[in-house]
Design a protein around this motif. Sequence first.
Motif, PDB file in Angstrom:
ATOM      1  N   GLU A  43       0.760  -1.317   0.256  1.00 22.03           N
ATOM      2  CA  GLU A  43       0.065  -0.292   0.122  1.00 22.03           C
ATOM      3  C   GLU A  43       0.897   1.326   0.032  1.00 22.03           C
ATOM      4  N   ALA A  44       0.087   2.240  -0.461  1.00 22.04           N
ATOM      5  CA  ALA A  44       1.265   3.664  -0.459  1.00 22.04           C
ATOM      6  C   ALA A  44       0.801   4.202   0.307  1.00 22.04           C
ATOM      7  N   ASP A  45       0.010   4.089   1.584  1.00 21.65           N
ATOM      8  CA  ASP A  45      -0.016   5.229   2.737  1.00 21.65           C
ATOM      9  C   ASP A  45       0.824   4.767   4.254  1.00 21.65           C
ATOM     10  N   PRO A  46       0.919   3.019   4.360  1.00 25.72           N
ATOM     11  CA  PRO A  46       1.755   3.896   5.594  1.00 25.72           C
ATOM     12  C   PRO A  46       3.088   3.589   5.356  1.00 25.72           C
ATOM     13  N   VAL A  47       3.651   4.795   6.035  1.00 26.74           N
ATOM     14  CA  VAL A  47       5.159   5.265   5.638  1.00 26.74           C
ATOM     15  C   VAL A  47       6.261   4.500   6.917  1.00 26.74           C
ATOM     16  N   LEU A  48       6.646   3.654   6.554  1.00 27.26           N
ATOM     17  CA  LEU A  48       7.734   2.792   7.740  1.00 27.26           C
ATOM     18  C   LEU A  48       9.170   3.331   6.920  1.00 27.26           C
ATOM     19  N   MET A 106      13.759   2.802   1.182  1.00 30.23           N
ATOM     20  CA  MET A 106      13.477   3.531  -0.149  1.00 30.23           C
ATOM     21  C   MET A 106      14.306   5.032   0.311  1.00 30.23           C
ATOM     22  N   TYR A 107      14.550   5.677  -0.936  1.00 32.32           N
ATOM     23  CA  TYR A 107      15.944   6.998  -0.368  1.00 32.32           C
ATOM     24  C   TYR A 107      15.254   8.313  -0.703  1.00 32.32           C
ATOM     25  N   ALA A 108      14.356   8.108  -1.484  1.00 29.12           N
ATOM     26  CA  ALA A 108      14.128   9.310  -2.303  1.00 29.12           C
ATOM     27  C   ALA A 108      12.054   9.318  -2.141  1.00 29.12           C
ATOM     28  N   THR A 109      11.207  10.210  -2.212  1.00 24.33           N
ATOM     29  CA  THR A 109      10.028  10.366  -2.813  1.00 24.33           C
ATOM     30  C   THR A 109       9.363  10.194  -4.418  1.00 24.33           C
ATOM     31  N   TYR A 110       8.861   8.780  -4.804  1.00 21.73           N
ATOM     32  CA  TYR A 110       8.361   8.939  -6.006  1.00 21.73           C
ATOM     33  C   TYR A 110       6.834   8.699  -6.004  1.00 21.73           C
ATOM     34  N   ARG A 111       6.305   8.838  -7.404  1.00 22.12           N
ATOM     35  CA  ARG A 111       4.557   8.503  -7.767  1.00 22.12           C
ATOM     36  C   ARG A 111       4.493   7.459  -8.642  1.00 22.12           C
ATOM     37  N   ASP A 112       3.152   6.472  -7.737  1.00 20.36           N
ATOM     38  CA  ASP A 112       2.683   5.563  -8.921  1.00 20.36           C
ATOM     39  C   ASP A 112       3.747   4.896  -8.777  1.00 20.36           C
ATOM     40  N   LEU A 113       4.036   3.707  -8.044  1.00 20.20           N
ATOM     41  CA  LEU A 113       5.048   2.598  -7.487  1.00 20.20           C
ATOM     42  C   LEU A 113       4.369   1.745  -8.428  1.00 20.20           C
ATOM     43  N   GLN A 114       5.035   0.949  -8.473  1.00 20.40           N
ATOM     44  CA  GLN A 114       4.524  -0.415  -9.007  1.00 20.40           C
ATOM     45  C   GLN A 114       5.583  -1.542  -8.872  1.00 20.40           C
ATOM     46  N   GLU A 138      11.857   7.438   4.449  1.00 19.57           N
ATOM     47  CA  GLU A 138      11.503   7.783   5.723  1.00 19.57           C
ATOM     48  C   GLU A 138      11.888   9.550   5.768  1.00 19.57           C
ATOM     49  N   GLY A 139      13.143   9.932   5.613  1.00 15.30           N
ATOM     50  CA  GLY A 139      13.132  10.989   5.751  1.00 15.30           C
ATOM     51  C   GLY A 139      12.768  12.384   4.825  1.00 15.30           C
ATOM     52  N   CYS A 140      11.990  11.770   4.614  1.00 12.68           N
ATOM     53  CA  CYS A 140      10.985  12.976   3.968  1.00 12.68           C
ATOM     54  C   CYS A 140       9.647  13.726   4.790  1.00 12.68           C
ATOM     55  N   ASP A 141      10.659  14.924   5.197  1.00 12.38           N
ATOM     56  CA  ASP A 141       9.005  16.138   6.334  1.00 12.38           C
ATOM     57  C   ASP A 141       7.778  16.136   5.434  1.00 12.38           C
ATOM     58  N   CYS A 142       7.116  14.863   5.198  1.00 15.24           N
ATOM     59  CA  CYS A 142       5.880  15.154   5.294  1.00 15.24           C
ATOM     60  C   CYS A 142       4.666  14.540   5.813  1.00 15.24           C
ATOM     61  N   PRO A 143       4.235  15.393   6.479  1.00 21.55           N
ATOM     62  CA  PRO A 143       3.027  14.830   7.800  1.00 21.55           C
ATOM     63  C   PRO A 143       2.268  14.604   7.564  1.00 21.55           C
ATOM     64  N   GLN A 144       1.723  13.769   7.843  1.00 22.41           N
ATOM     65  CA  GLN A 144      -0.037  13.964   7.607  1.00 22.41           C
ATOM     66  C   GLN A 144      -0.795  14.745   8.550  1.00 22.41           C
ATOM     67  N   PRO A 145      -1.873  15.933   7.828  1.00 24.84           N
ATOM     68  CA  PRO A 145      -2.182  17.036   8.984  1.00 24.84           C
ATOM     69  C   PRO A 145      -3.025  16.070   9.820  1.00 24.84           C
ATOM     70  N   ILE A 146      -3.813  15.386   9.814  1.00 22.28           N
ATOM     71  CA  ILE A 146      -5.045  14.526  10.532  1.00 22.28           C
ATOM     72  C   ILE A 146      -4.231  13.285  11.305  1.00 22.28           C
ATOM     73  N   GLY A 147      -3.856  13.326  12.558  1.00 21.29           N
ATOM     74  CA  GLY A 147      -3.880  11.954  13.045  1.00 21.29           C
ATOM     75  C   GLY A 147      -4.389  10.821  13.320  1.00 21.29           C
ATOM     76  N   ARG A 226       7.907  13.499  11.225  1.00 22.08           N
ATOM     77  CA  ARG A 226       7.673  13.248   9.859  1.00 22.08           C
ATOM     78  C   ARG A 226       6.430  12.637   8.920  1.00 22.08           C
ATOM     79  N   LYS A 227       5.884  12.246   9.764  1.00 20.92           N
ATOM     80  CA  LYS A 227       5.344  11.314   8.901  1.00 20.92           C
ATOM     81  C   LYS A 227       3.165  11.769   9.315  1.00 20.92           C
ATOM     82  N   VAL A 228       3.678  12.266  10.775  1.00 16.88           N
ATOM     83  CA  VAL A 228       2.288  12.668  11.039  1.00 16.88           C
ATOM     84  C   VAL A 228       2.219  14.352  11.725  1.00 16.88           C
TER      85      VAL A 228
END
Length: 374
Positions: A43-48, A106-114, A138-147, A226-228
């Motif tokens: 799945e795309a959403d669970p960032v680990l 992952m060492y970078a953020t990608y879109r629409d990975l297969q 992991e290193g992306c500072d991309c927090p989901q705004p809603i807990g 970084r995630k939430v």
Amino acid sequence: MLSFRPLPCLLLHLFLDLLGPEGSQTGSVPSAVKTLVWGPGLEADPVLPARFFFIQAVDSSGTNLTTSPGEKTFEVKMVSPTEQFVRIWIQVLDRQDGSFLVRYRMYATYRDLQIHILLKNKHVAQSPFILKGSIYHEGCDCPQPIGSVWEAHMHCPQSFPQIDRDLDFFASVDPDRNAQEIPERFGQKQSLCHYTVKDNKVYVQTFGEHVGFRIFMDAILLSLTRKVRLPDVEFYVNLGDWPLEKRKSSENLHPIFSWCGSNNTRDIVMPTYDLTESVLETMGRVSLDMMSVQANTGPPWSEKNATAFWRGRDSRQERLELVKLSRARPDMIDAAFTNFFFFKHDESLYGPLVKHVSFFDFFKVSVQFYDIYL
Ligand SMILES: *[C@@H]1O[C@H](CO)[C@@H](O)[C@H](O)[C@H]1NC(C)=O
Ligand SMILES: *[C@@H]1O[C@H](CO)[C@@H](O)[C@H](O)[C@H]1NC(C)=O
Ligand SMILES: *[C@@H]1O[C@H](CO)[C@@H](O)[C@H](O)[C@H]1NC(C)=O
């Protein structure tokens, strides 16, 4: 060791390797159609720090394989629709029981990975799996705004009974009172951190001399922010190996988060620093990478060495007793010190110091003495 550690409150605990004997069955051939694939890494959403999923080899009659069909049976590829090369490290761990653990960092953020999972160039199960939208690393500072949205993405359980029980004693807290009283009570002799999260930034004030272990708490909090987007909150973390709040009455209790606890103390127990570090370092440093053990379980159960095994340093009297026992009964226990720090090293009593053994060597034996923290 990263820093000096206070004398641990640990128990010697007989840890029986849980990887017991397994039924065996040979000669089955996996089927691309019947083989099962599942897990959060699809799945795309669970960032680990490292994402993961499982493959269970199933033959054409629908029967699960229970022995390895070979380490290289399945090929896993990550494909981006827009980039020829992706910076993603993939590992397929053969669990030797017909199943595989696939991890990727992952060492970078990608879109629409297969994700392509192949068996002799044929797609397995529902492969290719398509992860829609942005897939953050992991290193992306991309927090989901809603807990609550983040919790749903992570498939978090509705509640954690142990945490609920620990928190039950603190129906309300007074941050100003805590800020005054907790440092007064514990700030001199113990090692404590006062954390404040404000606007999703982490602030910390330390108390006590030995505060090196704050790096572990800092790391997990920074990974979370970084995630939430975390709510504004402040709390105290005990960096020591023993619980602090020993008051009996339910009044005047101080809420302190700890890596240890007991039924007679009121500290709020959270996962220990080695667990959080192991998650953050997955596919990083091997000795911290708990998951990697699944592919390195040593010899089959029947061939494991039955002499009970222990290595460590002299941080508690019980350890000295264990090494003495070992010297009396070397046929049953192989326990030896790798270092002396707290007690005087008497070689005639405790024998010579021995070299460290590799993490994976511990799985060559069937019985380990293991320290647990209470
Ligand atoms: C086969 O493996 C899957 C995945 O672990 C499991 O859910 C299923 O129960 C297994 N089937 C049998 C018959 O053991
Ligand atoms: C501590 O409390 C738990 C939960 O009530 C109980 O299951 C456990 O047996 C207790 N342990 C000891 C050592 O008393
Ligand atoms: C088991 O390990 C002990 C020491 O840890 C060693 O002395 C003994 O020879 C080993 N036994 C076998 C069968 O390898």
